[in-house]
Write an enzyme that holds these catalytic residues in place. Structure first.
Site: not given
Length: 268
Positions: A49, A71, A186
């Site tokens: 990713d 993602k 995040m």
């Protein structure tokens, strides 16, 4: 006694597929582990990713297939169920599949879910831990998460669920009082709500804070401000994911960071 090879799970053998989860570190190719690089060099398939250090893909064999499972926050998504199925299907074809991830597979990542899915499917799986971005990203920017006399510990939390969200399991009031450095992963999209909650729960507005984006890469940027001003400063700088936020006295210093390792000639 021979050492166990973390890239060779129990049960693997000729003609039987297997999966190795490799943590790629915060993004600089110089921070991948020796075991992780060895797994890439032995891969038949690499499922990767955008957060993994893409330069390391130059190390995979010529025959190896690369499968992108992007993602992008609030953008293109590959569901976790789809990723799990890709890993299972490729391994059942007798291949050594490397799931190449940024950071560390078990630090707020989906590595645990992938291991469970593979185990349930009867696929041999092993994990090569990666350098965690929660510590490495701040260090690359000259922000230690602890420093003698400033912080006696640090607490890492995920910001993907904001304070006040029904899904949140974090006691933010306790975090505001804990006396440790707070490291938020995040948390770009929820940063304003996190800072507002910490202030409401008693953390001083003048608490130093820093947000580090693209740690270790040529595009690395650091925004420093006080806790009450950080959301506006991050917005003004146009910071996006991936980024790590450090809140606490350690963010107020000006220590030298390692910067871009490639620029300093430490990696190719």
């Amino acid at each position: 006694m021979p050492r166990a090879d973390p890239a060779e799970p129990t049960g693997a053998g000729p003609g039987r597929g297997r999966v190795t989860l490799v943590g790629g570190g915060p993004g600089d190719p110089g921070l991948i582990t020796v075991a992780g690089l060895r797994a890439l060099r032995e891969a038949d398939v690499v499922v990767t990713d955008r957060l993994a250090p893409q330069e390391c893909l130059a190390e995979i064999p010529a025959h190896a297939e690369v499968i992108d499972v992007a993602k992008i926050p609030r953008g293109e998504q590959t569901s976790q169920e789809t990723i799990n199925q890709v890993l299972v299907d490729q391994a059942r074809r007798g291949r050594h599949v490397v799931r190449f991830k940024g950071g560390d597979p078990y630090v707020f990542g989906r590595g645990g879910e992938e291991v469970i899915a593979l185990t349930q499917a009867g696929i041999p799986v092993s994990v090569v831990p990666g350098v965690t971005s929660s510590i490495a990203a701040p260090e690359l920017a000259g922000v230690p998460v602890t420093h003698r006399g400033l912080a006696q510990g640090f607490t890492v939390v995920s910001g993907h669920v904001a304070p006040g969200d029904p899904r949140s399991t974090v006691d933010w009031a306790a975090l505001a009082r804990t006396g440790t450095t707070l490291v938020v992963l995040m948390g770009v999209h929820t940063l304003r709500r996190i800072c507002t909650r910490l202030l409401a729960d008693g953390m001083a507005p003048t608490t130093p804070a820093a947000t580090i984006a693209d740690a270790g890469l040529a595009s690395q940027r650091v925004v420093r401000a006080t806790l009450d001003e950080l959301p506006d400063a991050v917005d003004a700088a146009g910071i996006g994911s991936p980024a790590v936020t450090v809140i606490g006295a350690v963010a107020g210093g000006d220590l030298p960071g390692t910067g871009d390792l490639a620029a300093r000639g430490l990696v190719r």
